[in-house]
Motif scaffolding. Structure first.
Motif, PDB file in Angstrom:
ATOM      1  N   ALA A  29      -5.545   0.929  -4.982  1.00 12.08           N
ATOM      2  CA  ALA A  29      -6.609   0.500  -3.854  1.00 12.08           C
ATOM      3  C   ALA A  29      -5.703   0.039  -2.963  1.00 12.08           C
ATOM      4  CB  ALA A  29      -7.288  -0.808  -4.362  1.00 12.08           C
ATOM      5  N   VAL A  30      -4.466  -0.656  -3.116  1.00  9.95           N
ATOM      6  CA  VAL A  30      -3.721  -0.946  -1.940  1.00  9.95           C
ATOM      7  C   VAL A  30      -3.189   0.509  -1.145  1.00  9.95           C
ATOM      8  CG1 VAL A  30      -1.523  -2.009  -1.567  1.00  9.95           C
ATOM      9  CG2 VAL A  30      -2.821  -2.966  -3.128  1.00  9.95           C
ATOM     10  N   LEU A  31      -2.690   1.248  -2.008  1.00 16.53           N
ATOM     11  CA  LEU A  31      -2.374   2.726  -1.351  1.00 16.53           C
ATOM     12  C   LEU A  31      -3.474   3.390  -0.781  1.00 16.53           C
ATOM     13  CD1 LEU A  31      -0.203   3.959  -4.268  1.00 16.53           C
ATOM     14  CD2 LEU A  31       0.687   3.161  -2.205  1.00 16.53           C
ATOM     15  N   ASP A  32      -4.714   3.313  -1.304  1.00 14.41           N
ATOM     16  CA  ASP A  32      -5.833   4.040  -0.424  1.00 14.41           C
ATOM     17  C   ASP A  32      -6.007   3.386   0.857  1.00 14.41           C
ATOM     18  OD1 ASP A  32      -7.736   5.993  -1.261  1.00 14.41           O
ATOM     19  OD2 ASP A  32      -9.568   4.579  -1.137  1.00 14.41           O
ATOM     20  N   THR A  33      -5.920   1.950   1.073  1.00 15.37           N
ATOM     21  CA  THR A  33      -6.139   1.565   2.327  1.00 15.37           C
ATOM     22  C   THR A  33      -4.964   1.779   3.522  1.00 15.37           C
ATOM     23  OG1 THR A  33      -4.976  -0.573   1.693  1.00 15.37           O
ATOM     24  CG2 THR A  33      -7.195  -0.422   1.134  1.00 15.37           C
ATOM     25  N   LEU A  34      -3.945   2.390   2.973  1.00 12.20           N
ATOM     26  CA  LEU A  34      -2.983   2.670   4.002  1.00 12.20           C
ATOM     27  C   LEU A  34      -3.282   3.782   4.922  1.00 12.20           C
ATOM     28  CD1 LEU A  34       0.328   2.484   1.912  1.00 12.20           C
ATOM     29  CD2 LEU A  34      -0.610   0.733   3.132  1.00 12.20           C
ATOM     30  N   ASP A  35      -2.879   3.990   6.021  1.00 10.54           N
ATOM     31  CA  ASP A  35      -3.091   5.328   6.996  1.00 10.54           C
ATOM     32  C   ASP A  35      -1.856   6.367   6.529  1.00 10.54           C
ATOM     33  OD1 ASP A  35      -0.476   4.686   8.260  1.00 10.54           O
ATOM     34  OD2 ASP A  35      -1.542   3.689   9.928  1.00 10.54           O
ATOM     35  N   ARG A  36      -2.288   7.447   7.097  1.00 12.57           N
ATOM     36  CA  ARG A  36      -1.507   8.615   6.751  1.00 12.57           C
ATOM     37  C   ARG A  36       0.084   8.412   6.941  1.00 12.57           C
ATOM     38  NH1 ARG A  36      -1.579  12.970   8.386  1.00 12.57           N
ATOM     39  NH2 ARG A  36      -1.283  14.342   6.726  1.00 12.57           N
ATOM     40  N   THR A  37       0.440   7.812   8.005  1.00  9.81           N
ATOM     41  CA  THR A  37       1.756   7.287   8.198  1.00  9.81           C
ATOM     42  C   THR A  37       2.521   6.831   7.333  1.00  9.81           C
ATOM     43  OG1 THR A  37       1.214   7.698  10.787  1.00  9.81           O
ATOM     44  CG2 THR A  37       3.593   6.683  10.062  1.00  9.81           C
ATOM     45  N   GLU A  38       1.833   5.569   7.031  1.00  8.64           N
ATOM     46  CA  GLU A  38       2.404   4.687   5.839  1.00  8.64           C
ATOM     47  C   GLU A  38       2.645   5.547   4.502  1.00  8.64           C
ATOM     48  OE1 GLU A  38       0.599   0.298   7.073  1.00  8.64           O
ATOM     49  OE2 GLU A  38      -0.746   1.869   6.649  1.00  8.64           O
ATOM     50  N   GLN A  39       1.490   6.182   4.129  1.00  8.99           N
ATOM     51  CA  GLN A  39       1.407   7.145   2.995  1.00  8.99           C
ATOM     52  C   GLN A  39       2.791   8.129   3.009  1.00  8.99           C
ATOM     53  OE1 GLN A  39      -2.355   8.956   1.970  1.00  8.99           O
ATOM     54  NE2 GLN A  39      -3.362   6.931   1.645  1.00  8.99           N
ATOM     55  N   SER A  40       2.770   8.664   4.222  1.00 10.21           N
ATOM     56  CA  SER A  40       3.777   9.629   4.243  1.00 10.21           C
ATOM     57  C   SER A  40       5.103   9.092   4.103  1.00 10.21           C
ATOM     58  CB  SER A  40       3.856  10.227   5.668  1.00 10.21           C
ATOM     59  OG  SER A  40       4.685  11.176   5.892  1.00 10.21           O
ATOM     60  N   ASP A  41       5.429   7.811   4.631  1.00  9.99           N
ATOM     61  CA  ASP A  41       6.792   7.117   4.551  1.00  9.99           C
ATOM     62  C   ASP A  41       7.076   6.941   3.114  1.00  9.99           C
ATOM     63  OD1 ASP A  41       6.979   7.120   7.286  1.00  9.99           O
ATOM     64  OD2 ASP A  41       6.385   5.316   7.548  1.00  9.99           O
ATOM     65  N   LEU A  42       6.082   6.280   2.283  1.00  7.58           N
ATOM     66  CA  LEU A  42       6.442   6.151   0.917  1.00  7.58           C
ATOM     67  C   LEU A  42       6.436   7.490   0.218  1.00  7.58           C
ATOM     68  CD1 LEU A  42       3.520   3.644   0.048  1.00  7.58           C
ATOM     69  CD2 LEU A  42       5.726   3.203   0.219  1.00  7.58           C
ATOM     70  N   VAL A  43       5.733   8.536   0.338  1.00 11.21           N
ATOM     71  CA  VAL A  43       6.051   9.617  -0.322  1.00 11.21           C
ATOM     72  C   VAL A  43       7.304  10.296  -0.077  1.00 11.21           C
ATOM     73  CG1 VAL A  43       5.425  12.031  -0.167  1.00 11.21           C
ATOM     74  CG2 VAL A  43       3.690  10.285  -0.445  1.00 11.21           C
ATOM     75  N   MET A  44       7.887  10.385   1.375  1.00  8.70           N
ATOM     76  CA  MET A  44       8.950  10.815   1.716  1.00  8.70           C
ATOM     77  C   MET A  44      10.136  10.142   1.074  1.00  8.70           C
ATOM     78  SD  MET A  44       8.409  13.622   2.934  1.00  8.70           S
ATOM     79  CE  MET A  44      10.084  14.003   3.542  1.00  8.70           C
ATOM     80  N   ASP A  45      10.036   8.886   0.861  1.00  9.65           N
ATOM     81  CA  ASP A  45      11.209   8.033   0.190  1.00  9.65           C
ATOM     82  C   ASP A  45      11.053   8.444  -1.114  1.00  9.65           C
ATOM     83  OD1 ASP A  45      12.915   5.504   0.209  1.00  9.65           O
ATOM     84  OD2 ASP A  45      11.382   4.889  -1.375  1.00  9.65           O
TER      85      ASP A  45
END
Length: 731
Positions: free
Chosen positions: A158-174
């Motif tokens: 639920a926390v990850l689902d509320t992040l915008d695409r930029t925030e999700q992208s940062d986590l994914v790239m890390d």
């Protein structure tokens, strides 16, 4: 003093400027701490007149007894009350203690999350454990310093689902930067689904452009609805909810292939066609491109609302793929294949009564004998989605997932399915009577999204998530043991499976073996564990055999039975006397299917052959045991001692090519049971002589696991050189 086993844990600032520090002192190191204090009080002074250990001791104001609040790392107001219902705790362990804490939690009947949900940090591993305050306190005392701190468990899509695409992208790239990606010469998971979007940073390094296929050229290879990409993320990385937020360095030892099996919107589907032949064509497409690979075939595709209560063309096609069937009996079989297949999902939007699994039987082709059929369990019980604060999870931690179908409604002549269960998510109910919700992010796993203009991560659940996780585990076993057959990998996964405390409670409540056999059709043989599948601990060891057998003689009757002398640590077992030990036996082989009309009525008509195991009785000599099993094969079995102590019993086996049972009893009794036999039973190879297959050979894998739960005894060392691979004797 880490070298002494004494470690510093939770620190908390006080209003007066001081600190409260928790010091973990193992039971056998208490004398070290006492000696330090005694030396400070009575030891010789230094040249400057200072007592020994001054810096260590004078900083201490007082010693206080341990409390849960003392090692609670968060706001004290969030610490569960002693009388509260069981909750999920984040148990912070020292890295070298995490495995022991997990094992101890299981012995204390606490529910432990899958290892993939652990959060790994440089100086700690956070393990999700579900239990009461009393249970957690027992764990802390029993772990003898293994638990460093406590907190709430946050592993929330639920926390990850509320992040915008930029925030999700940062986590994914890390995470993509941290992953150690595999080379080309590794096992692969061949996904049969809606395609895969290779451009995702967590998919692209493990999916070559040459490994994207489709059964219809006009469909393309990309994922058209996100399902295939969701499967891809889990079969490569598992649930992402933990590793997206930790500092782990995952090492990936397998790759993936994708064959687009499902049509995109607007395209003509497979209606009226044989899904069996289409599935075979999909697998052959991947194999033709790369015939040299070890692969696991993964499919969550089922025939919606078509019960798998008897063999069909589709299920038989999967059995043919698995056993390497060839139409010409003079030809050698093709390579065997491990196929991981979902049992199917219960539709969303139903009430608890409407979603009773007994009313939703497993779907075709989950009944295939030779596949590893996957059902669902859930450990997700805490709802954190905005707007759902008053809602409650449908089932408790460790129960069968309300998304997953079962084979409760199938007839007894059908195989027991599912074989194993993995995380499939939970459903939520509203006390005010709103329609139930089956897709809440907090009750789901996290996986890769479609990327591009879509989300980088997405919630994912049901038996699709469970099946992808099962395929991932199979590939990891193949990477570790390239010499193991598909039959063996299947056996190891089932052997490593354990029932959760909630499942055990249901098994214990029914008592009778027939009722327990029925419960297997709900949650199979439990949730597999990779570490257990790959290795043995001191008091939990496994023995593996791979062998080839000719079941039928040239003229009539049976040709072979295999006998294994078991390398029990006899002296150690005898010393344990009447203390209870547990023996789990898994026999795995593949049959050649014959889906005739007779197969609906009699499993023997479907199977080319069958195999069974038989354990030497307590008062039965070895020669007497061989005589008895040989006579049993010729249907003139002598009277033998009643074989008690089995969880399910020999009458529980009626169909299938995977047979599992658990014997539990006094260690001294097991010490006298020194041999096991693998023997053939009937099948159409022996009855249909004109088919020309009577003299064919079969392969099987036999895995035995010996456990002494809760007993500090070394079963491994006495037989270390003998347990790696057993060899059949007395053929």
């Amino acid at each position: 003093m880490p070298s002494k086993g004494i470690r510093q844990g939770t620190q908390r600032a006080r209003e007066d400027g001081g600190r409260d520090i928790v010091v973990h002192v193992p039971q056998d190191k208490r004398d070290v701490l006492e000696a330090i204090i005694a030396e400070y009080g009575g030891g010789p002074l230094s040249v400057k007149g200072n007592p020994p250990n001054q810096a260590r001791v004078e900083a201490i104001e007082a010693f206080r007894a341990f409390t849960l609040a003392g090692i609670w790392r968060e706001d004290r107001a969030r610490l569960p009350r002693p009388d509260a219902d069981p909750v999920w705790w984040g148990v912070w362990c020292w890295p070298d203690c995490a495995t022991d804490v997990r094992a101890l939690s299981e012995r204390l009947q606490l529910t432990v999350g899958a290892p993939e949900r652990d959060m790994v940090f440089p100086e700690a591993v956070v393990v999700p454990i579900h239990g009461s305050c009393v249970g957690i306190e027992l764990l802390i005392w029993a772990s003898d310093g293994g638990v460093a701190e406590l907190g709430t468990w946050v592993d929330d899509a639920a926390v990850l689902d509320t992040l915008d695409r930029t925030e999700q992208s940062d986590l994914v790239m890390d995470l993509a930067d941290r992953v150690v990606w595999p080379g080309d010469d590794v096992p692969v998971v061949c996904l049969l689904d809606t395609g895969a979007n290779r451009a995702h940073p967590l998919i692209e390094p493990a999916l070559s452009p040459d490994d994207l296929h489709t059964v219809e050229p006009g469909w393309g290879v990309d994922d058209h609805d996100g399902h295939g990409s969701g499967m891809s993320g889990i079969l490569l990385h598992g649930d992402l909810s933990s590793c997206l937020g930790d500092h782990s360095v995952p090492v990936l030892r397998h790759r993936m292939e994708s064959v687009k099996l499902m049509p995109p919107p607007g395209a003509a589907g497979h209606e009226g066609h044989n899904y069996g032949s289409i599935t075979q064509a999909a697998v052959f497409t991947a194999e033709i491109a790369r015939p040299d690979r070890a692969r696991v075939v993964c499919s969550a595709v089922t025939a919606r609302d078509v019960a798998g209560d008897y063999p069909t063309r589709w299920s038989a096609a999967l059995d043919q793929l698995a056993c390497g069937w060839t139409p010409d009996p003079s030809e050698e079989p093709e390579p065997r294949r491990l196929i991981v297949q979902a049992i199917g999902n219960i539709p969303d939007g139903r009430t608890a009564n409407e979603e009773d699994p007994a009313n939703h039987p497993g779907e075709d082709p989950a009944q295939a004998w030779n596949v590893l059929t996957v059902g669902g369990v859930t450990f997700r019980t805490e709802i954190s989605d905005a707007g759902y604060e008053s809602w409650t999870a449908r089932v408790d931690a460790g129960e069968a997932s309300p998304h997953a179908r079962t084979s409760e409604a199938w007839p007894r002549r059908s195989p027991v399915k599912p074989d194993v269960v993995f995380e499939a998510g939970n459903r939520a109910d509203d006390p005010a009577g709103m329609p139930p919700q089956g897709r809440l992010p907090s009750l789901s796993s996290v996986t890769t999204g479609r990327g591009g203009t879509g989300p980088w991560v997405q919630p994912f659940n049901a038996t699709s998530a469970a099946t992808a996780e099962a395929a991932r585990m199979a590939a990891r076993i193949m990477a570790e043991h390239p010499d193991y057959w598909p039959e063996t990998v299947r056996a190891l996964m089932v052997h490593s499976a354990r029932w959760t405390p909630a499942m055990h409670a249901r098994l214990d409540a029914v008592g009778r073996s027939t009722a327990r056999s029925s419960l297997r059709r709900v949650f199979g043989y439990g949730t597999p564990n990779l570490e257990r599948a790959l290795g043995s601990a001191r008091n939990d060891l496994a023995m593996v055999a791979q062998a080839e057998m000719q079941p039928f003689a040239k003229g009539a009757g049976f040709e072979e039975a295999h006998y294994y002398p078991l390398p029990w640590p006899v002296r150690e077992l005898q010393d344990l006397g009447d203390k209870s030990v547990r023996l789990k036996i898994v026999l795995s082989y593949f049959v050649e299917p014959n889906p005739s009309s007779a197969a609906k009525l009699d499993p023997i008509a479907y199977q080319s052959h069958g195999l069974r195991f038989d354990l030497q009785r307590r008062y039965e000599g070895y020669n007497e045991f061989r005589h008895a099993t040989n006579k049993a094969m010729s249907k003139t079995a002598p009277k033998r001692e009643t074989d008690e102590g089995w969880l399910f019993g020999e009458n529980s086996v009626s169909a299938g090519s995977l047979h599992v049972d658990i014997w539990e009893g006094p260690a001294a009794v097991l010490a006298a049971r020194r041999a096991i036999a693998v023997k053939p039973v009937g099948g159409w190879w022996g009855e249909r002589v004109r088919a020309g297959r009577r003299e064919r050979k079969t392969r099987y894998a036999l895995v035995l696991g010996l456990e002494a739960p809760g007993i500090d005894v070394d079963l491994y060392a006495p037989i270390e050189t003998a347990i790696r691979t057993m060899v059949p004797v007395g053929v």
